[in-house]
Design a protein around this motif. Structure first.
Motif, PDB file in Angstrom:
ATOM      1  N   GLU A   1     -15.540  28.230 -18.466  1.00  0.00           N
ATOM      2  CA  GLU A   1     -16.466  27.673 -17.483  1.00  0.00           C
ATOM      3  C   GLU A   1     -16.696  26.187 -17.728  1.00  0.00           C
ATOM      4  OE1 GLU A   1     -20.018  29.936 -17.409  1.00  0.00           O
ATOM      5  OE2 GLU A   1     -19.058  31.753 -16.647  1.00  0.00           O
TER       6      GLU A   1
ATOM      7  N   GLY B   1     -21.958  35.079 -17.092  1.00  0.00           N
ATOM      8  CA  GLY B   1     -20.784  35.290 -16.282  1.00  0.00           C
ATOM      9  C   GLY B   1     -21.088  35.771 -14.883  1.00  0.00           C
TER      10      GLY B   1
ATOM     11  N   ARG C   1     -15.278  32.753 -22.495  1.00  0.00           N
ATOM     12  CA  ARG C   1     -15.781  32.597 -21.133  1.00  0.00           C
ATOM     13  C   ARG C   1     -16.570  31.293 -20.994  1.00  0.00           C
ATOM     14  NH1 ARG C   1     -17.584  37.310 -20.698  1.00  0.00           N
ATOM     15  NH2 ARG C   1     -19.823  37.036 -21.023  1.00  0.00           N
TER      16      ARG C   1
END
Length: 431
Positions: A327, A345, A323
């Motif tokens: 990003e 998140g 994640r």
């Protein structure tokens, strides 16, 4: 042999693209009415593609091409739609210089299938240009030639049919293609190559290419497709990394399942291994007794300190890492205002709703006072040390959020808080 009434002509760069199908949504339906692959592929070529090499040039090969626009993306100063080309090569193995037997079928266990006379190669080249799909380099001077040209206009070198055929067959082994899939006329096929942006694509991601291939196979009534998963991402074996986080390989997003493994590995054994690795607790790795902490333990502790949610297993850790990477990639291509999220998140606005802005600012001011007082003795203060000092001032969640956004804050003496990753302990430090 598939034929249509369209004349042979060279592809031009400045072509009308208003009527081109969208690569991101094509095809929407089967061109052959849901019949077997050997019929639907002929209907597909007759309806959407044009012949780019005359049958007399390569008796065993027919080359087709169809172009697509990529959504609303534009290319060049004239803002013309970005175009990508799909080359389809119809190969008659009975007239080909290559072996009539398929090595991929042998590996996957389909050697008992009857040998098919024809197989179709679906290729998207790395450059994606419609005109580059049927150009080759002169073996003498190195200049580009059209596939239909038998003589080099630069050095007057005569190209034989064998030279051209050898070049065409060499394209089947090119590892730079964004997509290379081959399907036998019986509907069984092999996905040989998929490359996204890490593989040289300028615009198409691996997901875009796989979505297109999946829709194409469904539309053409392909019966079964094999793939040898050798994918790597961020320098690691992606089939293992993705399996730990999602329970299946990356190709499993499109229905691909475990088939044959090396050294007698069965599907059940593979499933058990993935589940076992996913459930490995991080505490077992982080435990070091009285000995010094290893670099691996320090790295895990560092990423645990960055996460809002608690990381307990390897699955939690690698899911968080992926994640972060996603990003980070988004932040390089989009404005900061649209992608700025907290590292757990969740949007920052959702985190702030639990406390007021004053709560965060007051806690950060107290942290800055601690850093100012400690600056005379030790320049850098570890994150866990600062959190321990402030543990009675606020909840752990508020402490984590305030520490994440402490870097760059201005103190009353106009000094700015700096943050870094310690080169020795891999912990976040402030001063």
């Amino acid at each position: 042999m598939v034929m249509n009434n369209r004349p042979l002509k060279r592809a031009r760069r400045n072509r009308v693209t208003a009527d081109l199908h969208d690569f991101l949504t094509f095809p929407a339906e089967s061109p052959g009415g849901g019949g077997p692959f050997r019929e639907t592929v002929k209907a597909f070529l007759a309806r959407h593609a044009r012949l780019t090499s005359p049958p007399s040039l390569f008796p065993s090969l027919l080359t087709w091409q169809t172009a697509f626009r990529v959504g609303d993306l534009v290319d060049g100063p004239d803002l013309s739609p970005l175009v990508v080309a799909l080359d389809v090569v119809e190969e008659d193995v009975t007239r080909s210089s290559a072996s009539v037997y398929c090595n991929q079928c042998r590996v996957v266990g389909w050697s008992n299938h009857p040998v098919c006379r024809k197989r179709y190669h679906f290729i998207i080249r790395a450059n994606g240009s419609p005109s580059d799909g049927f150009q080759k380099l002169c073996s003498r001077c190195g200049n580009s030639l059209q596939l239909s040209e038998s003589r080099c206009k630069w050095c007057d070198f005569v190209l034989t049919t064998d030279d051209l055929a050898e070049w065409v067959y060499s394209q089947f082994e090119d590892s730079s293609h964004l997509l290379h899939g081959v399907v036998h006329s019986n509907g069984y096929g092999h996905l040989l190559r998929v490359n996204g942006k890490e593989g040289g694509s300028q615009t198409l991601t691996g997901t875009h290419v796989m979505n297109f291939w999946d829709r194409l196979c469904t539309s053409l009534s392909v019966r079964k497709v094999s793939v040898m998963d050798v994918s790597r991402k961020y320098g690691t074996e992606y089939r293992l990394l993705h399996a730990i986080t999602k329970g299946h390989s990356w190709y499993g997003n499109w229905g691909y399942e475990f088939g044959n493994g090396s050294y007698g590995l069965t599907s059940e054994t593979y499933r058990q291994v993935v589940e076992t690795l996913s459930r490995v607790p991080l505490d077992q790795i982080l435990f070091h007794g009285r000995g010094p902490r290893t670099s691996l333990q320090a790295a895990i502790s560092f990423y645990k300190s960055l996460s809002n949610s608690e990381l307990l297993t390897l699955k939690d850790l690698f899911s968080f890492l992926l994640r972060l990477l996603q990003e980070s990639n988004m932040a390089t291509s989009e404005s900061v205002s649209t992608v700025k999220r907290d590292l757990g998140g969740c949007p920052s606005s959702r985190v702030l709703c639990a406390w007021s802005r004053n709560d965060v600012e007051e806690l950060q001011e107290s942290m800055i006072k601690v850093l100012t007082a400690a600056s005379g003795e030790t320049k850098w203060v570890a994150r866990h040390t600062l959190k321990g000092v402030m543990c009675k001032r606020a909840s752990p969640e508020l402490l984590d959020y305030s520490l994440k956004h402490l870097g760059g804050k201005l103190a009353s003496n106009c000094m700015m808080v700096q943050a870094r990753c310690s080169p020795s302990s891999y912990d976040v430090e402030f001063r």
